[in-house]
Scaffold this motif. Sequence first.
Motif, PDB file in Angstrom:
ATOM      1  N   GLY A 119       0.817  -1.203   0.000  1.00 31.60           N
ATOM      2  CA  GLY A 119       0.000   0.000   0.000  1.00 31.60           C
ATOM      3  C   GLY A 119       0.850   1.251   0.000  1.00 31.60           C
ATOM      4  N   CYS A 120       0.155   2.392   0.127  1.00 29.26           N
ATOM      5  CA  CYS A 120       0.768   3.710   0.021  1.00 29.26           C
ATOM      6  C   CYS A 120       0.609   4.473   1.332  1.00 29.26           C
ATOM      7  N   CYS A 121       1.481   5.443   1.572  1.00 27.97           N
ATOM      8  CA  CYS A 121       1.463   6.245   2.807  1.00 27.97           C
ATOM      9  C   CYS A 121       0.527   7.447   2.726  1.00 27.97           C
ATOM     10  N   SER A 122      -0.245   7.596   1.656  1.00 26.13           N
ATOM     11  CA  SER A 122      -1.067   8.794   1.483  1.00 26.13           C
ATOM     12  C   SER A 122      -2.247   8.943   2.438  1.00 26.13           C
ATOM     13  N   PRO A 123      -2.721   7.913   3.191  1.00 26.38           N
ATOM     14  CA  PRO A 123      -3.887   8.138   4.059  1.00 26.38           C
ATOM     15  C   PRO A 123      -3.558   8.723   5.432  1.00 26.38           C
ATOM     16  N   ARG A 124      -2.350   9.236   5.636  1.00 26.94           N
ATOM     17  CA  ARG A 124      -1.966   9.716   6.970  1.00 26.94           C
ATOM     18  C   ARG A 124      -3.042  10.585   7.624  1.00 26.94           C
ATOM     19  N   PHE A 125      -3.541  11.589   6.903  1.00 26.06           N
ATOM     20  CA  PHE A 125      -4.454  12.555   7.509  1.00 26.06           C
ATOM     21  C   PHE A 125      -5.890  12.045   7.584  1.00 26.06           C
ATOM     22  N   ARG A 126      -6.113  10.859   7.029  1.00 24.96           N
ATOM     23  CA  ARG A 126      -7.446  10.252   7.098  1.00 24.96           C
ATOM     24  C   ARG A 126      -7.569   9.307   8.286  1.00 24.96           C
ATOM     25  N   LEU A 127      -6.475   8.988   8.927  1.00 26.04           N
ATOM     26  CA  LEU A 127      -6.495   8.036  10.029  1.00 26.04           C
ATOM     27  C   LEU A 127      -6.635   8.768  11.361  1.00 26.04           C
ATOM     28  N   THR A 128      -7.669   9.600  11.459  1.00 26.68           N
ATOM     29  CA  THR A 128      -7.912  10.426  12.637  1.00 26.68           C
ATOM     30  C   THR A 128      -9.363  10.276  13.064  1.00 26.68           C
ATOM     31  N   PRO A 129      -9.682  10.576  14.322  1.00 24.35           N
ATOM     32  CA  PRO A 129     -11.083  10.511  14.763  1.00 24.35           C
ATOM     33  C   PRO A 129     -12.003  11.436  13.978  1.00 24.35           C
ATOM     34  N   SER A 130     -11.526  12.634  13.628  1.00 25.98           N
ATOM     35  CA  SER A 130     -12.386  13.560  12.894  1.00 25.98           C
ATOM     36  C   SER A 130     -12.721  13.028  11.508  1.00 25.98           C
ATOM     37  N   ALA A 131     -11.743  12.452  10.823  1.00 24.28           N
ATOM     38  CA  ALA A 131     -11.999  11.885   9.496  1.00 24.28           C
ATOM     39  C   ALA A 131     -12.947  10.700   9.582  1.00 24.28           C
ATOM     40  N   ALA A 132     -12.816   9.898  10.636  1.00 21.89           N
ATOM     41  CA  ALA A 132     -13.731   8.767  10.819  1.00 21.89           C
ATOM     42  C   ALA A 132     -15.163   9.248  10.998  1.00 21.89           C
ATOM     43  N   ALA A 133     -15.350  10.342  11.747  1.00 24.24           N
ATOM     44  CA  ALA A 133     -16.698  10.887  11.946  1.00 24.24           C
ATOM     45  C   ALA A 133     -17.279  11.396  10.632  1.00 24.24           C
ATOM     46  N   ALA A 134     -16.450  12.048   9.819  1.00 31.61           N
ATOM     47  CA  ALA A 134     -16.914  12.535   8.525  1.00 31.61           C
ATOM     48  C   ALA A 134     -17.290  11.375   7.615  1.00 31.61           C
ATOM     49  N   ARG A 135     -16.482  10.331   7.618  1.00 28.44           N
ATOM     50  CA  ARG A 135     -16.765   9.162   6.780  1.00 28.44           C
ATOM     51  C   ARG A 135     -18.091   8.516   7.180  1.00 28.44           C
ATOM     52  N   GLU A 136     -18.335   8.399   8.475  1.00 26.18           N
ATOM     53  CA  GLU A 136     -19.593   7.818   8.951  1.00 26.18           C
ATOM     54  C   GLU A 136     -20.788   8.673   8.535  1.00 26.18           C
ATOM     55  N   CYS A 137     -20.614   9.991   8.550  1.00 26.56           N
ATOM     56  CA  CYS A 137     -21.697  10.883   8.131  1.00 26.56           C
ATOM     57  C   CYS A 137     -22.037  10.676   6.660  1.00 26.56           C
ATOM     58  N   VAL A 138     -21.026  10.634   5.808  1.00 26.61           N
ATOM     59  CA  VAL A 138     -21.279  10.421   4.378  1.00 26.61           C
ATOM     60  C   VAL A 138     -21.934   9.067   4.156  1.00 26.61           C
TER      61      VAL A 138
END
Length: 352
Positions: A119-138
Motif C-alpha cells: 500500500g501507500c502512505c497517502s492516508p496519513r491525515f485520514r487516520l484520525t477521529p475527525s476523518a472517521a466521523a466525517a466518513r460515517e456521516c457520508v
Amino acid sequence: MEPVRLGVIGCGVIGTAAHLPDATRSPLLEVVAVADLIEEKVRRAAEKFEVPARYLSGDALLEDERVEAVVLAMPTGVRTPVALRALAKGKHVLIEKPIAMSVAQVDGLIGARGDRVAGCCSPRFRLTPSAAAARECVASGLLGELRVVRARAVLGAREAPTAPPPPWRESHALNGGGILVNWGCYDLDYLMGITGWQLKPEVVMAQTWPVAPHQAARVAPGSDADAHYFALIRCEGGTVISFERAEFAAAANDEAWQILGTNAGLRLRLLPGKGKEILLDEARAQEGVVSRPLWQGDDDGTPINQALLEDFARAIREGRQPETSLERARVMQQITDAIYQSAATGRAVELR
C-alpha cells in the motif's frame, strides 16, 4: 499480535523523522534493519533507534530473512524497482507517497503483489477521529447525493530558505511532479476515503504553473514541476471534484476541504490538531441552511504516521490490504497523470 519485523529503506528526513521513531514506539512493529546508500546516515539511524542490522543498499536489506516487511522512504523516481524486488522476495511493502511515477508503474506493482500486503502512505491525515466521523456521516446518507467535493490549499510564500532546497521536491524526473504529488495526494486520499472511495473519475481538465521567477530561490535549480495546480474532475453520476493547491503563491493562505450534497454539506480540515471541528450545514425545507458541529475534539492521539504503520502491520497479520491499497492508489495516480497531461495539452483528458 506478534510484532511485524520491519526494515526501513531510506534514512533521509521522512525515514528518520517519522518511520523509524513511530515504528520503534509501536508495540505492533519491531525494526530489525535499516538501509541507505549513504553510510553515515545508516550509522546514525541504526545507533539512534537501536536497529540491529544496517545495510548500504535496499537490495542487501531485502536479502535479510528476518525482515517480513519494508517501508520504502526514498524519492519516487527510484522506488518502484525496489518495490518490485521486495515483492519478488516475498516481503510486504509500504510505499511512500506518491505511489509511483505513472499508472503503468502501479499496474506493474499490482501484477507483482500476489498474496503480499502492499500500500501507500497517502492516508496519513485520514487516520484520525475527525476523518472517521466525517466518513460515517457520508456513509449514513445524510448529505444526500454528492455534488461537489472540494480541496483548496493555497499557501503564500514565506521567507526564502537559508539552506539549499532538496533537488527532488519539484522535479518530474526525481519525484514525478511538484506540489501535486507532494501534497495533493493527501487531499485526494482524504476526500476519496471520506466519501467511501465511491467516486469514479471520468474526465479531467487542469492547469499547472511553475514557481514564479522571483520566487525561484525556494526550489532547486532546474526544477521543472508544478508549484500550483487547479483541476476539475467530473465523476460518474455527475459529482465534480474541485482540486487546487499552491505553495510560494502571491496570496494569503486560503484552505478549505468540503463535501456538498443535495441535502447537506461538510466543512472539513485536513490537518490534525486540538480543538478541531467538522461543521455540518443542513438545507432544511422551511428554515434554510442550519449549521452545527458534527464533530469537535482533538486529533492529537496516536501520531498519524504511527497509525499508518500500525494499519500496515494489522493488515499483514489479518491477511487484508491496508487503508490505501495499490488499487486505491492507482485511482489517485490516474488522476495525477491526467492532470499533468491536461495541463500539457490544454485539453480535457478522459480516464479509462
